[in-house]
Motif scaffolding. Structure first.
Motif, mmCIF file in Angstrom:
data_model
loop_
_atom_site.group_PDB
_atom_site.id
_atom_site.type_symbol
_atom_site.label_atom_id
_atom_site.label_comp_id
_atom_site.label_asym_id
_atom_site.label_seq_id
_atom_site.Cartn_x
_atom_site.Cartn_y
_atom_site.Cartn_z
ATOM 1 N N SER A 151 2.408 10.460 -0.916
ATOM 2 C CA SER A 151 3.743 10.932 -1.275
ATOM 3 C C SER A 151 4.494 9.892 -2.102
ATOM 4 C CB SER A 151 4.519 11.273 -0.006
ATOM 5 O OG SER A 151 5.777 11.791 -0.335
ATOM 6 N N GLN A 152 4.394 8.624 -1.712
ATOM 7 C CA GLN A 152 5.045 7.562 -2.478
ATOM 8 C C GLN A 152 4.430 7.458 -3.869
ATOM 9 O OE1 GLN A 152 4.183 4.515 0.426
ATOM 10 N NE2 GLN A 152 6.351 4.320 0.974
ATOM 11 N N THR A 156 2.060 16.888 -0.479
ATOM 12 C CA THR A 156 2.025 16.154 -1.749
ATOM 13 C C THR A 156 1.321 16.978 -2.818
ATOM 14 O OG1 THR A 156 2.075 14.046 -0.590
ATOM 15 C CG2 THR A 156 1.298 14.016 -2.865
ATOM 16 N N THR A 174 1.592 5.439 0.186
ATOM 17 C CA THR A 174 1.087 6.709 0.690
ATOM 18 C C THR A 174 0.944 7.653 -0.499
ATOM 19 O OG1 THR A 174 3.278 7.657 1.032
ATOM 20 C CG2 THR A 174 2.327 6.393 2.875
ATOM 21 N N GLU A 233 0.841 -1.193 0.000
ATOM 22 C CA GLU A 233 0.000 0.000 0.000
ATOM 23 C C GLU A 233 0.879 1.248 0.000
ATOM 24 O OE1 GLU A 233 -4.127 0.307 2.001
ATOM 25 O OE2 GLU A 233 -2.625 0.949 3.447
ATOM 26 N N LYS A 268 -1.147 12.737 8.524
ATOM 27 C CA LYS A 268 -1.619 12.363 7.193
ATOM 28 C C LYS A 268 -2.107 13.596 6.435
ATOM 29 C CE LYS A 268 -1.439 8.903 5.887
ATOM 30 N NZ LYS A 268 -0.345 8.339 5.076
ATOM 31 N N THR A 302 -3.010 2.344 -3.672
ATOM 32 C CA THR A 302 -2.774 3.574 -2.922
ATOM 33 C C THR A 302 -3.636 3.587 -1.673
ATOM 34 O OG1 THR A 302 -2.317 4.679 -5.007
ATOM 35 C CG2 THR A 302 -2.702 6.085 -3.110
ATOM 36 N N GLU A 303 -2.992 3.904 -0.562
ATOM 37 C CA GLU A 303 -3.622 3.889 0.751
ATOM 38 C C GLU A 303 -4.905 4.718 0.789
ATOM 39 O OE1 GLU A 303 -1.695 5.606 4.680
ATOM 40 O OE2 GLU A 303 -1.799 6.979 2.991
ATOM 41 N N GLU A 304 -4.838 5.959 0.380
ATOM 42 C CA GLU A 304 -6.003 6.831 0.312
ATOM 43 C C GLU A 304 -6.021 7.357 -1.104
ATOM 44 O OE1 GLU A 304 -8.428 8.036 2.098
ATOM 45 O OE2 GLU A 304 -7.931 7.275 4.060
ATOM 46 N N GLU A 357 0.886 15.398 5.225
ATOM 47 C CA GLU A 357 1.479 14.698 4.083
ATOM 48 C C GLU A 357 0.701 14.999 2.803
ATOM 49 O OE1 GLU A 357 1.907 10.261 2.202
ATOM 50 O OE2 GLU A 357 1.566 10.404 4.354
ATOM 51 N N TYR A 358 -0.633 14.952 2.880
ATOM 52 C CA TYR A 358 -1.448 15.244 1.700
ATOM 53 C C TYR A 358 -1.233 16.682 1.229
ATOM 54 C CZ TYR A 358 -4.102 10.919 2.479
ATOM 55 O OH TYR A 358 -4.487 9.617 2.627
ATOM 56 N N TYR A 371 -8.571 10.438 8.803
ATOM 57 C CA TYR A 371 -7.219 10.980 8.660
ATOM 58 C C TYR A 371 -6.794 11.543 10.006
ATOM 59 C CZ TYR A 371 -9.377 15.581 8.635
ATOM 60 O OH TYR A 371 -10.079 16.698 8.987
#
Length: 164
Positions: free
Chosen positions: A11-12, A150, A9, A7, A143, A86-88, A146-147, A139
């Motif tokens: 960013s990944q 991103t 993130t 899974e 998180k 993808t996680e979210e 991070e979003y 969330y």
């Protein structure tokens, strides 16, 4: 390899996108697409998720029929978001809740609280928080941060920390 099928993130996901969209034109196409597909097949075999037999060209054709929703012969970011675990799936969430240009401008005016004509990081964070609530996506503060970062990495072309 960039694709390990765990899974991801947000960013990944963006890092993978930038790796494969090596010319930065917003699509994975041509040799980029071949490289992506070869690594995806390798990752699937390595994790025991082997696709059915067939040669490379046949497998790639089947793959494109399944994921190239607009049949333009290339993969867009939203199409890649449906391919990778993808996680979210915040990109699809974003696209789903801000569809038309009038909705976009309405959202822009609402979140550009200082009326600067830009969406700064704190305003973007508020927008993403409301978007996640509206989509019933859980969330936490890390998180959300991070979003926010991103989205800025994706769309802040000049690197000034805000969206124009």
């Amino acid at each position: 390899p960039h694709l390990h099928l765990a899974e991801l993130t947000a960013s990944q996901f963006l890092d993978i996108w930038k790796h494969y969209d090596s010319d930065g034109n917003g699509y994975i196409e041509g040799k980029e697409l071949e490289n992506f597909f070869q690594e995806l097949e390798s990752a699937r075999k390595g994790s025991g998720v082997d696709s059915k037999n067939g040669n490379f060209a046949e497998k790639m054709k089947e793959f494109m029929q399944k994921y190239d929703k607009n049949a333009d012969g290339r993969i867009e970011m939203a199409e890649l978001a449906q391919i990778l675990p993808t996680e979210e799936n915040f990109l699809l969430c974003f696209r789903q809740h801000v569809g038309s240009s009038s909705e976009f401008m309405e959202a822009w005016r609402k979140y550009d609280t200082d009326r600067s004509g830009y969406i700064e990081a704190n305003e973007l964070k508020g927008f993403l928080s409301d978007l996640l609530k509206k989509a019933n996506k859980p969330y936490d503060e890390p998180k959300l941060q991070e979003y926010t970062q991103t989205i800025l990495r994706m769309f802040d072309i000049n690197g000034d920390g805000k969206l124009g």
